[in-house]
Scaffold this motif. Structure first.
Motif, PDB file in Angstrom:
ATOM      1  N   HIS A  95      15.811  23.274  33.304  1.00 36.77           N
ATOM      2  CA  HIS A  95      17.034  24.078  33.279  1.00 36.77           C
ATOM      3  C   HIS A  95      16.739  25.538  33.617  1.00 36.77           C
ATOM      4  CE1 HIS A  95      19.514  21.128  30.594  1.00 36.77           C
ATOM      5  NE2 HIS A  95      19.231  20.650  31.785  1.00 36.77           N
ATOM      6  N   ALA A  96      15.598  26.050  33.174  1.00 38.88           N
ATOM      7  CA  ALA A  96      15.235  27.432  33.482  1.00 38.88           C
ATOM      8  C   ALA A  96      14.955  27.595  34.974  1.00 38.88           C
ATOM      9  CB  ALA A  96      14.023  27.854  32.659  1.00 38.88           C
ATOM     10  N   ILE A  97      14.233  26.641  35.571  1.00 38.11           N
ATOM     11  CA  ILE A  97      13.946  26.712  37.008  1.00 38.11           C
ATOM     12  C   ILE A  97      15.238  26.658  37.810  1.00 38.11           C
ATOM     13  CG2 ILE A  97      12.828  25.537  38.953  1.00 38.11           C
ATOM     14  CD1 ILE A  97      10.703  24.535  36.970  1.00 38.11           C
ATOM     15  N   ALA A  98      16.170  25.786  37.401  1.00 36.03           N
ATOM     16  CA  ALA A  98      17.428  25.615  38.121  1.00 36.03           C
ATOM     17  C   ALA A  98      18.401  26.767  37.896  1.00 36.03           C
ATOM     18  CB  ALA A  98      18.087  24.299  37.702  1.00 36.03           C
ATOM     19  N   GLY A  99      18.151  27.614  36.896  1.00 36.12           N
ATOM     20  CA  GLY A  99      19.057  28.712  36.598  1.00 36.12           C
ATOM     21  C   GLY A  99      20.186  28.330  35.673  1.00 36.12           C
ATOM     22  N   LEU A 100      20.063  27.165  35.015  1.00 35.24           N
ATOM     23  CA  LEU A 100      21.101  26.703  34.093  1.00 35.24           C
ATOM     24  C   LEU A 100      20.972  27.349  32.724  1.00 35.24           C
ATOM     25  CD1 LEU A 100      21.111  22.914  35.058  1.00 35.24           C
ATOM     26  CD2 LEU A 100      22.536  24.766  35.950  1.00 35.24           C
ATOM     27  N   LEU A 101      19.855  27.991  32.456  1.00 33.22           N
ATOM     28  CA  LEU A 101      19.703  28.841  31.278  1.00 33.22           C
ATOM     29  C   LEU A 101      18.800  30.010  31.655  1.00 33.22           C
ATOM     30  CD1 LEU A 101      16.649  28.412  29.901  1.00 33.22           C
ATOM     31  CD2 LEU A 101      17.676  26.298  29.097  1.00 33.22           C
ATOM     32  N   THR A 102      18.944  31.085  30.933  1.00 30.79           N
ATOM     33  CA  THR A 102      18.198  32.304  31.246  1.00 30.79           C
ATOM     34  C   THR A 102      17.096  32.528  30.222  1.00 30.79           C
ATOM     35  OG1 THR A 102      20.179  33.312  32.216  1.00 30.79           O
ATOM     36  CG2 THR A 102      18.370  34.788  31.604  1.00 30.79           C
ATOM     37  N   PRO A 103      15.826  32.579  30.667  1.00 33.04           N
ATOM     38  CA  PRO A 103      14.724  32.845  29.734  1.00 33.04           C
ATOM     39  C   PRO A 103      14.841  34.243  29.128  1.00 33.04           C
ATOM     40  CG  PRO A 103      13.928  31.980  31.842  1.00 33.04           C
ATOM     41  CD  PRO A 103      15.361  32.344  32.040  1.00 33.04           C
ATOM     42  N   GLU A 104      14.228  34.427  27.989  1.00 31.68           N
ATOM     43  CA  GLU A 104      14.178  35.750  27.378  1.00 31.68           C
ATOM     44  C   GLU A 104      13.233  36.658  28.158  1.00 31.68           C
ATOM     45  OE1 GLU A 104      13.086  34.802  23.401  1.00 31.68           O
ATOM     46  OE2 GLU A 104      14.967  33.750  22.987  1.00 31.68           O
ATOM     47  N   GLU A 105      12.187  36.059  28.685  1.00 31.79           N
ATOM     48  CA  GLU A 105      11.286  36.793  29.577  1.00 31.79           C
ATOM     49  C   GLU A 105      10.504  35.791  30.421  1.00 31.79           C
ATOM     50  OE1 GLU A 105       7.447  38.283  27.670  1.00 31.79           O
ATOM     51  OE2 GLU A 105       8.839  38.345  25.965  1.00 31.79           O
ATOM     52  N   GLY A 106       9.924  36.282  31.529  1.00 33.38           N
ATOM     53  CA  GLY A 106       9.137  35.402  32.375  1.00 33.38           C
ATOM     54  C   GLY A 106       9.336  35.686  33.848  1.00 33.38           C
TER      55      GLY A 106
END
Length: 366
Positions: free
Chosen positions: A42-53
């Motif tokens: 989901h993070a790679i796809a942009g479906l959720l936003t990481p806090e950092e990275g």
């Protein structure tokens, strides 16, 4: 190169993942349920936003402290466990929806190619309710491909399938991975799927990367053993197919100075072959058999011995060109004679091994 560094917290679960994997190829995210595989997807796809990275594909940054590219602009095709087809559209309509989402200037995967690649021609007029689980996933994959993605992500596409449906879908996935020169992220908690499809493996455990690397070297890692359990421990050997014995139906696979006879679907001579030998199915002998045996005999040197969770010893043997794992019961009379540096003989029967012709990572004809 797919470069991923993601940190986030969701309630009690903390994810802190960092890895790099070569592209094109099949990057497998492997681990127990709940280890964070889908969250990474989901993070790679942009479906959720990481806090950092930082997330980047072939030098293009999708996410960093300075940028967060919208999901639709990342051009990532996602297929999830439930396929998510439009119930009111036919198979043809679902596929054409993928085409309509594609940027006009990037049409390099055509409808007829996807139909032939995934065996969808007879399914085109049907509605999703008329399809099996495996057929629905093939259509979902086709729709994702026709959106002309830069990266295809398959999130446990076989998790909801029974053994027969998994067997139906896997050959299509192998063909897909072989024919398309495209980065693919494949999520699974079944190591046999990883052995068949992956070119690079990232093992996740409790929200972190436990280990990563190519399938053969990673198959012997302690981190992987802890996840697959005692019955799944074994070594993966990369070799090359030689002639098929028409009488027995077995294919001889050459690796280093050795070869094994294995039962597998026909592979052309010279084709790369991956053999999965489970430790429980490899016998260790202190001397070569005095008479001919049905099994293949490999001579090697013990690299290490360590206690196994099954109250046995796990023996790592270098046979030259490959390292093989074998399990020896502690009560066996020969255990006391086993030690690192000791020369031993391994007996491997074709019926015990699992052999696959893993996908090539280039298009046919390239």
């Amino acid at each position: 190169m797919l470069a991923v560094r993601v940190k986030l917290r969701r309630g009690e679960f903390a994810l802190d993942v960092e890895f790099e994997a070569p592209t094109p190829g099949v990057i497998a995210l492997f681990g127990r349920s709940g280890c964070g595989k889908t969250t990474v997807v989901h993070a790679i796809a942009g479906l959720l936003t990481p806090e950092e990275g930082r997330i980047a594909l072939d030098g293009d940054v999708f996410f960093s402290a300075e940028a967060n590219v919208r999901p639709e602009r990342r051009r990532i095709g996602c297929v999830f466990q439930d396929a998510r087809l439009f119930p009111h559209r036919s198979v043809s309509g679902n596929l054409r929806y993928g085409l309509r989402r594609a940027p006009r200037e990037t049409h390099r995967i055509e409808l007829h190619q996807v139909v032939d690649l995934l065996g969808l021609r007879v399914l085109l007029p049907r509605r999703p309710y008329q399809l099996s689980g495996g057929e629905r996933h093939r259509v979902a994959i086709g729709r994702a491909l026709l959106s002309q993605p830069r990266l295809l992500m398959l999130d446990e596409p076989l998790a909801s399938q029974d053994l027969a449906r998994r067997g139906e879908l896997l050959p299509y996935l192998e063909r897909l991975c072989s024919r398309l020169r495209m980065p693919i992220v494949y999520v699974s908690h079944q190591f046999d799927e990883v052995v068949r499809l992956a070119t690079h493996v990232v093992v996740l455990d409790s929200g972190a990367v436990a280990t990563q690397g190519d399938v053969a070297s990673l198959s012997r890692s302690a981190a992987l053993r802890a996840i697959v359990g005692t019955e799944g421990i074994g070594a993966v050997i990369d070799g090359e197919a030689e002639a098929r014995d028409t009488e027995t139906g077995l294919t001889r696979v050459r690796f280093g100075a050795h070869s094994l006879r294995v039962a597998m679907e026909e592979a052309a001579p010279g084709r790369r072959v991956r053999v999965h030998l489970l430790a429980r199915d490899v016998l260790v002998a202190l001397a070569a058999p005095a008479a001919p045996v049905a099994a293949d005999v490999l001579e090697g040197v013990i690299v290490s011995l360590e206690p196994d969770a099954s109250q046995s010893l796990l023996v790592e043997v270098d046979v030259g060109g490959a390292t093989i794992l074998a399990r020896v019961a502690r009560g066996t009379a020969s255990v006391s004679a086993l030690a690192p540096g000791r020369r031993v003989f391994l007996l491997v029967n074709a019926a015990w091994s699992r052999a696959y012709a893993p996908p090539e990572t280039s298009r046919a004809g390239e």
